[in-house]
Design an enzyme around this catalytic site. Structure first.
Site, short mmCIF file in Angstrom:
data_model
loop_
_atom_site.label_atom_id
_atom_site.label_comp_id
_atom_site.label_asym_id
_atom_site.label_seq_id
_atom_site.Cartn_x
_atom_site.Cartn_y
_atom_site.Cartn_z
N ASP A 12 0.83 -1.21 0.00
CA ASP A 12 0.00 0.00 0.00
C ASP A 12 0.86 1.26 0.00
O ASP A 12 1.93 1.29 0.63
CB ASP A 12 -0.90 -0.02 1.24
CG ASP A 12 -2.01 1.02 1.15
OD1 ASP A 12 -2.35 1.44 0.02
OD2 ASP A 12 -2.53 1.42 2.20
N ASN A 60 -10.78 -2.76 -5.40
CA ASN A 60 -9.96 -1.82 -6.20
C ASN A 60 -10.42 -1.76 -7.66
O ASN A 60 -10.09 -0.81 -8.38
CB ASN A 60 -8.48 -2.22 -6.23
CG ASN A 60 -7.76 -2.03 -4.92
OD1 ASN A 60 -6.78 -2.72 -4.64
ND2 ASN A 60 -8.20 -1.09 -4.09
C1 FPP Z 1 -2.19 0.18 -3.28
O1 FPP Z 1 -1.67 1.49 -3.19
C2 FPP Z 1 -1.60 -0.46 -4.42
C3 FPP Z 1 -2.30 -0.92 -5.49
C4 FPP Z 1 -3.77 -0.83 -5.60
C5 FPP Z 1 -1.60 -1.53 -6.63
C6 FPP Z 1 -0.34 -2.27 -6.26
C7 FPP Z 1 0.36 -2.63 -7.51
C8 FPP Z 1 1.68 -2.82 -7.63
C9 FPP Z 1 2.65 -2.78 -6.53
C10 FPP Z 1 2.23 -3.14 -8.97
C11 FPP Z 1 1.58 -4.41 -9.34
C12 FPP Z 1 2.06 -5.03 -10.47
C13 FPP Z 1 1.97 -6.37 -10.66
C14 FPP Z 1 2.50 -6.92 -11.87
C15 FPP Z 1 1.34 -7.30 -9.71
P1 FPP Z 1 -2.63 2.72 -3.44
O2 FPP Z 1 -2.59 3.04 -4.89
O3 FPP Z 1 -3.98 2.42 -2.88
O4 FPP Z 1 -1.88 3.81 -2.64
P2 FPP Z 1 -2.51 4.99 -1.79
O5 FPP Z 1 -3.15 4.34 -0.58
O6 FPP Z 1 -1.32 5.79 -1.44
O7 FPP Z 1 -3.48 5.71 -2.67
#
Ligand code: FPP
Length: 229
Positions: A12, A60
């Protein structure tokens, strides 16, 4: 205590990482993917057998189309470029979650390419995409009912999408929040929980070693009372 056999990470903080740099959220996911690759390399190099990563929850999938499309682009790259690397290292790559919720080309690419890593015996890397623990539990319950099976905690665990994996030892969440967000709810019953303030793209191999070090110091009793207490 010894090394964990199974580590899971809630990755996250990509969006906030990008926002702090005045970049689009998608740049945060790109940085997150680079971090994910370096951390999994480190995990398997340390001899940990099993790693499960929360990439995208079922919830998500209601994010804006632009962000989802960028994530699907990263999935296309990862599930193509990393396949020979993981195969070479003997790591089996698996995906759990509702792949039917993804664009058809992404779902079939993931299905076909993960199959190429089947049988790798050095470790198992599982990526949760379109995953929700409640949904997984309910679908296992429905299967048991359909099959007219009475289940035990162990047979039920084997019917979850994580069935057959070693018990979850350590669950790490980056990005400051202290919740489990519908991830591995059944599997985490006796996992040690570790929360890091760091945003996922900033969570280094040293941070991971710190979490493992903390795990090794904790006394796990699984609800029992130890002799001498
Ligand atoms: C949560 O952070 C993260 C995600 C929804 C996506 C995570 C994806 C990756 C690490 C790359 C994945 C790639 C592969 C190939 C599996 P957020 O976007 O909710 O962060 P925030 O809470 O700061 O908004």
């Amino acid at each position: 205590m010894s090394l964990p056999r199974h580590i899971a990470i809630i990755m996250d903080g990509n969006g906030r990482w990008a926002k702090r740099r005045l970049l689009p959220r998608t740049a945060g996911h790109r940085a997150g993917l680079k971090r994910m690759i370096s951390l999994t390399d480190h995990i398997f190099a340390r001899g940990i057998e099993c790693c499960t990563l929360f990439a995208l929850s079922a919830e998500n999938l209601s994010r804006p189309e632009e962000e989802l499309n960028a994530l699907y682009g990263l999935f296309r790259v990862y599930f193509t470029e990393q396949i020979p690397v993981l195969r070479e290292r003997g790591i089996t790559l698996r995906v759990i979650g509702e792949l039917s919720l993804l664009p058809a080309d992404v779902a079939s690419l993931i299905g076909e390419n993960t199959a190429k890593t089947a049988g790798g015996e050095k470790g198992t890397l599982t990526v949760a995409i379109g995953y929700g623990a409640r949904q997984d539990i309910v679908s296992a319950c429905n299967r048991a009912v359909r099959e007219g099976r009475e289940v035990t905690p162990e047979t039920f665990a084997s019917m979850l999408s994580t069935g057959g994996m070693p018990e979850l030892d350590l669950l790490i969440r980056t990005g400051k929040e202290k919740r489990v967000s519908n991830f591995l709810l059944y599997e985490a019953a006796y996992a040690e929980l570790y929360f890091s303030e760091k945003l996922f793209p900033d969570f280094t191999a040293r941070d991971l070693d710190r979490a493992i070090g903390e795990f090794e110091k904790r006394e796990r009793r699984f609800g029992r009372i130890d002799a001498g207490r």
